[in-house]
Scaffold this motif. Structure first.
Motif, PDB file in Angstrom:
ATOM      1  N   ALA A  56      48.483  34.030  39.792  1.00  0.00           N
ATOM      2  CA  ALA A  56      48.572  35.283  40.538  1.00  0.00           C
ATOM      3  C   ALA A  56      47.187  35.756  40.963  1.00  0.00           C
ATOM      4  O   ALA A  56      46.991  36.216  42.102  1.00  0.00           O
ATOM      5  CB  ALA A  56      49.265  36.345  39.689  1.00  0.00           C
ATOM      6  N   ALA A  57      46.223  35.635  40.059  1.00  0.00           N
ATOM      7  CA  ALA A  57      44.855  36.053  40.388  1.00  0.00           C
ATOM      8  C   ALA A  57      44.266  35.195  41.498  1.00  0.00           C
ATOM      9  O   ALA A  57      43.604  35.706  42.417  1.00  0.00           O
ATOM     10  CB  ALA A  57      43.980  35.996  39.135  1.00  0.00           C
ATOM     11  N   GLU A  58      44.485  33.901  41.442  1.00  0.00           N
ATOM     12  CA  GLU A  58      43.945  33.014  42.476  1.00  0.00           C
ATOM     13  C   GLU A  58      44.510  33.348  43.850  1.00  0.00           C
ATOM     14  O   GLU A  58      43.771  33.386  44.844  1.00  0.00           O
ATOM     15  CB  GLU A  58      44.253  31.558  42.117  1.00  0.00           C
ATOM     16  CG  GLU A  58      43.429  31.017  40.965  1.00  0.00           C
ATOM     17  CD  GLU A  58      43.846  29.628  40.553  1.00  0.00           C
ATOM     18  OE1 GLU A  58      43.061  28.944  39.879  1.00  0.00           O
ATOM     19  OE2 GLU A  58      44.977  29.224  40.885  1.00  0.00           O
ATOM     20  N   HIS A  59      45.812  33.576  43.927  1.00  0.00           N
ATOM     21  CA  HIS A  59      46.413  33.909  45.225  1.00  0.00           C
ATOM     22  C   HIS A  59      45.915  35.260  45.721  1.00  0.00           C
ATOM     23  O   HIS A  59      45.638  35.433  46.929  1.00  0.00           O
ATOM     24  CB  HIS A  59      47.927  33.913  45.103  1.00  0.00           C
ATOM     25  CG  HIS A  59      48.629  34.083  46.410  1.00  0.00           C
ATOM     26  ND1 HIS A  59      48.671  33.095  47.368  1.00  0.00           N
ATOM     27  CD2 HIS A  59      49.309  35.148  46.934  1.00  0.00           C
ATOM     28  CE1 HIS A  59      49.349  33.519  48.413  1.00  0.00           C
ATOM     29  NE2 HIS A  59      49.749  34.762  48.174  1.00  0.00           N
ATOM     30  N   LEU A  60      45.796  36.205  44.814  1.00  0.00           N
ATOM     31  CA  LEU A  60      45.323  37.532  45.200  1.00  0.00           C
ATOM     32  C   LEU A  60      43.878  37.475  45.682  1.00  0.00           C
ATOM     33  O   LEU A  60      43.521  38.077  46.713  1.00  0.00           O
ATOM     34  CB  LEU A  60      45.465  38.478  44.007  1.00  0.00           C
ATOM     35  CG  LEU A  60      45.075  39.939  44.217  1.00  0.00           C
ATOM     36  CD1 LEU A  60      45.860  40.535  45.356  1.00  0.00           C
ATOM     37  CD2 LEU A  60      45.338  40.730  42.933  1.00  0.00           C
ATOM     38  N   LEU A  61      43.047  36.729  44.974  1.00  0.00           N
ATOM     39  CA  LEU A  61      41.634  36.626  45.363  1.00  0.00           C
ATOM     40  C   LEU A  61      41.481  35.890  46.684  1.00  0.00           C
ATOM     41  O   LEU A  61      40.576  36.195  47.476  1.00  0.00           O
ATOM     42  CB  LEU A  61      40.855  35.915  44.262  1.00  0.00           C
ATOM     43  CG  LEU A  61      40.697  36.692  42.955  1.00  0.00           C
ATOM     44  CD1 LEU A  61      40.180  35.784  41.843  1.00  0.00           C
ATOM     45  CD2 LEU A  61      39.764  37.878  43.148  1.00  0.00           C
ATOM     46  N   GLY A  62      42.356  34.917  46.928  1.00  0.00           N
ATOM     47  CA  GLY A  62      42.287  34.196  48.189  1.00  0.00           C
ATOM     48  C   GLY A  62      42.551  35.082  49.385  1.00  0.00           C
ATOM     49  O   GLY A  62      42.018  34.844  50.479  1.00  0.00           O
ATOM     50  N   SER A  63      43.376  36.112  49.199  1.00  0.00           N
ATOM     51  CA  SER A  63      43.640  37.035  50.299  1.00  0.00           C
ATOM     52  C   SER A  63      42.596  38.137  50.399  1.00  0.00           C
ATOM     53  O   SER A  63      42.291  38.613  51.500  1.00  0.00           O
ATOM     54  CB  SER A  63      45.026  37.659  50.118  1.00  0.00           C
ATOM     55  OG  SER A  63      45.087  38.404  48.910  1.00  0.00           O
ATOM     56  N   LEU A  64      42.020  38.530  49.276  1.00  0.00           N
ATOM     57  CA  LEU A  64      41.014  39.598  49.293  1.00  0.00           C
ATOM     58  C   LEU A  64      39.645  39.092  49.740  1.00  0.00           C
ATOM     59  O   LEU A  64      38.924  39.766  50.480  1.00  0.00           O
ATOM     60  CB  LEU A  64      40.903  40.228  47.902  1.00  0.00           C
ATOM     61  CG  LEU A  64      42.113  41.008  47.401  1.00  0.00           C
ATOM     62  CD1 LEU A  64      41.882  41.476  45.975  1.00  0.00           C
ATOM     63  CD2 LEU A  64      42.392  42.205  48.314  1.00  0.00           C
ATOM     64  N   VAL A  65      39.268  37.908  49.254  1.00  0.00           N
ATOM     65  CA  VAL A  65      37.967  37.319  49.599  1.00  0.00           C
ATOM     66  C   VAL A  65      38.237  35.900  50.094  1.00  0.00           C
ATOM     67  O   VAL A  65      38.036  34.929  49.362  1.00  0.00           O
ATOM     68  CB  VAL A  65      37.011  37.310  48.387  1.00  0.00           C
ATOM     69  CG1 VAL A  65      35.594  36.920  48.828  1.00  0.00           C
ATOM     70  CG2 VAL A  65      36.993  38.656  47.683  1.00  0.00           C
ATOM     71  N   PRO A  66      38.695  35.744  51.324  1.00  0.00           N
ATOM     72  CA  PRO A  66      39.035  34.403  51.818  1.00  0.00           C
ATOM     73  C   PRO A  66      37.801  33.528  51.926  1.00  0.00           C
ATOM     74  O   PRO A  66      36.681  34.022  52.130  1.00  0.00           O
ATOM     75  CB  PRO A  66      39.643  34.683  53.200  1.00  0.00           C
ATOM     76  CG  PRO A  66      39.117  36.023  53.585  1.00  0.00           C
ATOM     77  CD  PRO A  66      38.931  36.784  52.319  1.00  0.00           C
TER      78      PRO A  66
END
Length: 512
Positions: free
Chosen positions: A229-239
């Motif tokens: 969940a953190a990886e997907h969230l970070l990918g959208s916040l800091v692409p």
């Protein structure tokens, strides 16, 4: 038989009765009927997981429909119709299973039995599979979020079966437009494997918003779910390749993730700080309690031209109350911090009020090259520091140099009256000095007043008898006499199997 897949006494009892021989006695059949009827309509049946239904299918295969003599005093009022269908749809005969899957035979009001319909979609008989797929399509079309969640969980658990993909495909057709209640049920399932699969499906279908991902990343007890969940969230916040600085909203989410108790979540978040160009947020994590997180934080600082060793040295100059074990380990792990420099900063904290910090200091000093603490100092710490964490840190360091430690010193630490943890550690150090010292101390401790120390000695003798040293080494004549003197007392504790390798060695001529 054990039933590890059941979670309550009643569901366990059902599996135990189903696992009886194929031909049930009248008494056993009555017990099974009574157990199934009690389970029908109970709340625990609606919360039973896929593993239990798979076990039910396996165990019920040869039971068939229960037929009891109605005049028997043991006979219950009759088997619940839903369970009649469940036993029929799990029967060994394929024609029986197929008839139970006909549209007119489906127990449409028995929602807890839906997992068995999903299981039949991977049946080994093609006609049964085809009928089950048609029935599942019909049932899912009229199912609510709770039933659809149960069907999805069961389909995912059958995915690795041969032909298990059919049910997954049929359920997936209903997930795209499913209400949020369904995903809430899946993300709170007690089985971490279901939550992992649900997260994967939700991400693929773009059904996870930022608040939901943040809750999973910070609250889910499973490290895989939280990290994903953190990886997907970070990918959208800091692409990747982002040119603009992070927004205030994204920074707030980053700080929430950095405060996670899961080291895997902190690790992936600190990694993102490099491309977010926020070394200031990574700096505190050079003292994280996780070694992986500390290593990543140092990498982030170096990527931005900062010296992590200087940061770690400055941290140790703060008041002692702010010093943590991670801060100690962080400085020791810095390759560009000289041993002498680091040792001077670490030594004052050997008297820190927290045992975890004192243990970290010993570990840091002992692992430097060359070591910044002597064996004599370690022995003194072992003797004087009552904290078990400190003892566990110092003991292995002394074991590494066991051959250089005076035997009289170790015998003193092993003497009766010393604290039990200290005596146990002293025994381990003596065993590390050599194979014959190991055998001698074990034989002496077999009758020790401390039962744990005596039990450890017996277990170590058994391990010693299986080691290669017992096949090729020879004791000296002097040591052989010592063993012969200890053997009669040892024979009252050890059995012949344990004594055999010892006697075999003592029968051989030794060396002077």
């Amino acid at each position: 038989m054990t039933a590890p897949t059941a979670s309550t006494p009643r569901t366990t009892a059902v599996l135990l009765l189903l696992d009886l021989p194929r031909y049930l006695s009248r008494h056993d059949g009555a017990e099974l009927t009574r157990a199934l009827n009690e389970l029908a309509g109970s709340p625990e049946l609606s919360t039973t997981g896929p593993r239990w239904w798979s076990a039910f299918d396996e165990h019920a295969r040869h039971v068939g429909r229960l037929r009891l003599d109605a005049t028997s005093p043991e006979a219950p009022q009759g088997l619940h119709p839903g369970w009649e269908w469940a036993l029929a749809v799990c029967a060994a005969d394929g024609r029986t299973r197929q008839r139970a899957l006909a549209a007119e035979a489906l127990p449409l009001g028995e929602h807890p039995l839906l997992p068995l319909l999903v299981v039949r979609c991977s049946d080994w008989a093609e006609p049964v599979r085809a009928t089950a797929r048609a029935a599942l399509v019909q049932v899912l079309a009229h199912s609510g979020p709770a039933e659809l969640a149960r069907a999805a969980a069961m389909a995912w658990s059958c995915e690795e079966r041969q032909r298990g993909e059919d049910a997954v495909r049929l359920v997936a057709d209903h997930l795209t437009e499913a209400p949020p209640e369904l995903w809430q049920r899946l993300f709170t399932d007690p089985d971490h494997r279901i939550r992992r699969r649900a997260l994967s499906a939700a991400i693929a279908l773009d059904r996870c918003d930022t608040p939901r991902l943040l809750r999973l990343a910070t609250r889910d007890p499973d490290a895989v779910v939280a990290r994903s969940a953190a990886e997907h969230l970070l990918g959208s916040l800091v692409p990747p390749g982002a040119a603009a600085p992070v927004t205030p909203g994204a920074e707030a989410v980053l700080r929430r993730l950095l405060a996670s108790r899961a080291s895997a979540v902190r690790a992936v978040t600190v990694t993102v700080l490099r491309r977010a160009r926020r070394p200031d947020l990574a700096e505190p994590f050079t003292a994280d309690r996780s070694r992986q997180v500390r290593e990543i934080a140092r990498w982030v600082l170096r990527s931005h031209g900062q010296d992590p060793a200087a940061v770690c040295r400055a941290r140790l100059a703060r008041p002692g109350a702010e010093i943590t074990p991670g801060a100690i380990a962080g400085l020791a792990e810095c390759g560009d911090a000289g041993p002498a420099d680091a040792a001077d900063l670490l030594r004052p904290h050997l008297t820190h009020r927290r045992p975890a910090v004192r243990a970290a200091v010993l570990q840091a000093l002992g692992t430097m090259r060359p070591p910044a603490v002597t064996t004599a100092e370690l022995l003194t710490v072992m003797e004087r520091d009552p904290a078990s964490r400190v003892l566990r840190a110092a003991g292995p360091l002394v074991e590494a140099a066991a051959s250089s430690v005076p035997r009289r010193r170790l015998e003193d630490l092993l003497a009766p009256g010393r604290p039990a943890p200290l005596r146990a550690q002293a025994a381990r150090i003596i065993r590390a000095t050599g194979t014959w010292e190991r055998l001698e101390i074990d034989l002496r401790l077999l009758h020790d007043a401390d039962p744990e120390l005596a039990a450890a000695a017996r277990c170590d003798i058994q391990a010693w008898g299986r080691s290669a040293s017992t096949r090729y080494a020879r004791p000296t004549d002097g040591r052989r006499q010592v063993f012969l003197a200890l053997l009669p007392a040892a024979a009252t504790v050890l059995d012949d199997w344990d004594l055999r390798p010892i006697r075999s060695l003592l029968d051989r001529p030794g060396t002077r």
